[in-house]
Design a protein around this motif. Structure first.
Motif, PDB file in Angstrom:
ATOM      1  N   ALA A 233      -0.877  13.755  -2.565  1.00  0.00           N
ATOM      2  CA  ALA A 233      -1.617  13.014  -1.538  1.00  0.00           C
ATOM      3  C   ALA A 233      -1.767  11.552  -1.924  1.00  0.00           C
ATOM      4  O   ALA A 233      -1.573  10.649  -1.104  1.00  0.00           O
ATOM      5  CB  ALA A 233      -2.989  13.653  -1.315  1.00  0.00           C
ATOM      6  N   GLN A 234      -2.105  11.294  -3.185  1.00  0.00           N
ATOM      7  CA  GLN A 234      -2.280   9.909  -3.623  1.00  0.00           C
ATOM      8  C   GLN A 234      -0.977   9.128  -3.563  1.00  0.00           C
ATOM      9  O   GLN A 234      -0.954   7.953  -3.195  1.00  0.00           O
ATOM     10  CB  GLN A 234      -2.844   9.885  -5.050  1.00  0.00           C
ATOM     11  N   SER A 235       0.120   9.785  -3.898  1.00  0.00           N
ATOM     12  CA  SER A 235       1.422   9.124  -3.843  1.00  0.00           C
ATOM     13  C   SER A 235       1.774   8.740  -2.407  1.00  0.00           C
ATOM     14  O   SER A 235       2.228   7.614  -2.143  1.00  0.00           O
ATOM     15  CB  SER A 235       2.499  10.042  -4.427  1.00  0.00           C
ATOM     16  N   LEU A 236       1.545   9.647  -1.471  1.00  0.00           N
ATOM     17  CA  LEU A 236       1.843   9.372  -0.062  1.00  0.00           C
ATOM     18  C   LEU A 236       0.924   8.294   0.500  1.00  0.00           C
ATOM     19  O   LEU A 236       1.364   7.389   1.224  1.00  0.00           O
ATOM     20  CB  LEU A 236       1.717  10.656   0.761  1.00  0.00           C
ATOM     21  N   LEU A 237      -0.364   8.368   0.164  1.00  0.00           N
ATOM     22  CA  LEU A 237      -1.325   7.373   0.652  1.00  0.00           C
ATOM     23  C   LEU A 237      -1.027   5.991   0.078  1.00  0.00           C
ATOM     24  O   LEU A 237      -1.182   4.980   0.779  1.00  0.00           O
ATOM     25  CB  LEU A 237      -2.749   7.810   0.297  1.00  0.00           C
ATOM     26  N   ASP A 238      -0.595   5.933  -1.165  1.00  0.00           N
ATOM     27  CA  ASP A 238      -0.246   4.647  -1.773  1.00  0.00           C
ATOM     28  C   ASP A 238       0.924   4.002  -1.036  1.00  0.00           C
ATOM     29  O   ASP A 238       0.943   2.769  -0.842  1.00  0.00           O
ATOM     30  CB  ASP A 238       0.111   4.836  -3.249  1.00  0.00           C
ATOM     31  N   ARG A 239       1.889   4.799  -0.624  1.00  0.00           N
ATOM     32  CA  ARG A 239       3.036   4.265   0.113  1.00  0.00           C
ATOM     33  C   ARG A 239       2.596   3.691   1.461  1.00  0.00           C
ATOM     34  O   ARG A 239       3.044   2.611   1.874  1.00  0.00           O
ATOM     35  CB  ARG A 239       4.091   5.348   0.305  1.00  0.00           C
ATOM     36  N   VAL A 240       1.702   4.403   2.140  1.00  0.00           N
ATOM     37  CA  VAL A 240       1.206   3.925   3.434  1.00  0.00           C
ATOM     38  C   VAL A 240       0.416   2.631   3.261  1.00  0.00           C
ATOM     39  O   VAL A 240       0.611   1.658   4.001  1.00  0.00           O
ATOM     40  CB  VAL A 240       0.336   5.000   4.115  1.00  0.00           C
ATOM     41  N   ASN A 241      -0.461   2.596   2.269  1.00  0.00           N
ATOM     42  CA  ASN A 241      -1.274   1.403   2.029  1.00  0.00           C
ATOM     43  C   ASN A 241      -0.419   0.192   1.653  1.00  0.00           C
ATOM     44  O   ASN A 241      -0.684  -0.932   2.090  1.00  0.00           O
ATOM     45  CB  ASN A 241      -2.300   1.674   0.918  1.00  0.00           C
ATOM     46  N   THR A 242       0.614   0.426   0.856  1.00  0.00           N
ATOM     47  CA  THR A 242       1.496  -0.672   0.450  1.00  0.00           C
ATOM     48  C   THR A 242       2.202  -1.286   1.649  1.00  0.00           C
ATOM     49  O   THR A 242       2.283  -2.517   1.787  1.00  0.00           O
ATOM     50  CB  THR A 242       2.532  -0.169  -0.573  1.00  0.00           C
ATOM     51  N   LEU A 243       2.714  -0.439   2.538  1.00  0.00           N
ATOM     52  CA  LEU A 243       3.399  -0.934   3.725  1.00  0.00           C
ATOM     53  C   LEU A 243       2.424  -1.631   4.665  1.00  0.00           C
ATOM     54  O   LEU A 243       2.746  -2.668   5.264  1.00  0.00           O
ATOM     55  CB  LEU A 243       4.096   0.221   4.442  1.00  0.00           C
ATOM     56  N   PHE A 244       1.232  -1.084   4.809  1.00  0.00           N
ATOM     57  CA  PHE A 244       0.242  -1.652   5.724  1.00  0.00           C
ATOM     58  C   PHE A 244      -0.147  -3.061   5.288  1.00  0.00           C
ATOM     59  O   PHE A 244      -0.254  -3.979   6.111  1.00  0.00           O
ATOM     60  CB  PHE A 244      -0.988  -0.748   5.778  1.00  0.00           C
TER      61      PHE A 244
END
Length: 335
Positions: free
Chosen positions: A19-30
């Motif tokens: 979950a943290q890995s996926l959320l980090d990817r979303v936050n980075t792109l955002f």
């Protein structure tokens, strides 16, 4: 792992790490497209995990459309923007049937609401009938065209905006309908440093470039939503949420004096559900498999500000809704 006694399906360490890995990817792109606005990012992501919709209020030019489109791009979702106007009709949103003269049959043409992410720009400019059609789609997750039901794509999220500075040509969104939004986010102006960074990014052509990084897939997003739904909420936290909601109605374990003179309508049971689901999403975003009181407090303003209706006296005296919410959270004992 499932608790054989309580039947609780606990998140595993590897699932939290995923979950943290996926959320980090979303936050980075955002963050590549939206400068600052951390409160908006946190609220949008929590609503997405909780499968809810968001109402965004701000003056023009504060990156609402950019934020919505960037969120959709970050999770590989389809995106549609609907500009609301007084002459917008329900069929313009949900779709209609068109007669095909060659075949002699009606063909269904789906409207722009049939997308993973829908931005309703200036929803308060559309008529009550059109607002009702959109809110029905939000609640039922389907549209009805020519007597046939058409399921909306999953995941499905609506981000509606409204402009607080203009009243001419607008239709006020009733409080009862606003209750169907999981959260209402109020955006303020960026800091001078953030505004300077926006100008620099425009000068460098950053916004015209492709996002750097790999978006998560819609399947991975649904995995995240599944993780969020499995976050553990202890009975004491549930009781805490119920006490908070009852206090907004003038009751609760420690009723606030003269509270009813400021609030004529408190949060509904939907508000309690929203507090719990958003708290679960926030806990997952914070890397935990269980909810703590701080998760309930973290997004209390977006969850409750549109569910508490002030009296006319409170409006005249400029009693703020966030101040009333803070008073409720101060009065209710923390478990």
């Amino acid at each position: 792992m499932t608790d054989p006694v309580a039947g609780q399906d606990y998140l595993l360490e590897e699932e939290l790490a995923q979950a943290q890995s996926l959320l980090d990817r979303v936050n980075t792109l955002f963050r590549q497209r939206v400068v600052g606005q951390d409160d908006l990012r946190e609220a949008l992501l929590a609503a997405l995990l909780a499968k809810g919709h968001v109402l965004i209020e701000s003056v023009p030019g504060l990156a609402k459309t950019t934020a919505a489109q960037t969120l959709a791009n970050s999770v590989s979702g389809s995106f549609r923007r609907i500009q609301c106007t007084p002459d917008l009709m329900p069929n313009d949103i949900i779709g209609t049937q068109i007669f095909n003269s060659q075949t002699g049959q009606f063909v269904t043409q789906l409207g722009p609401v049939h997308a993973n992410f829908v931005l309703l720009d200036e929803i308060n400019r559309s008529s009550a009938k059109t607002q009702s059609a959109m809110l029905e789609a939000m609640q039922e997750r389907q549209t009805t065209i020519g007597g046939e039901n058409y399921r909306l794509p999953q995941p499905f999220m609506v981000m509606a905006t409204q402009n607080p500075i203009e009243e001419e040509g607008t239709y006020v969104l009733p409080e009862a309908q606003m209750d169907r939004f999981l959260m209402k986010v109020v955006i303020t102006y960026p800091s001078p440093a953030e505004e300077l960074k926006v100008l620099q990014m425009i000068d460098e052509g950053t916004f015209a470039q492709d996002l750097e990084g790999t978006p998560i897939s819609l399947d991975e997003l649904q995995v995240l939503q599944g993780f969020s739904s499995r976050v553990f909420v202890h009975d004491s936290i549930k009781s805490y949420i119920v006490d908070l909601v009852n206090t907004t109605r003038g009751g609760g374990p420690a009723p606030l004096p003269n509270f009813r003179s400021h609030v004529r309508l408190g949060a509904s049971p939907r508000g309690a559900i929203a507090l719990q689901e958003v708290a679960k999403a926030h806990a997952l975003m914070d890397g935990r498999s269980f909810v703590v009181p701080d998760d309930v407090k973290a997004l209390r303003h977006p969850v409750l500000r549109h569910r508490m209706v002030r009296t006319w006296d409170a409006v005249a005296d400029d009693v703020s809704v966030p101040g009333l919410i803070d008073a409720v959270f101060t009065a209710v004992p923390v478990p």
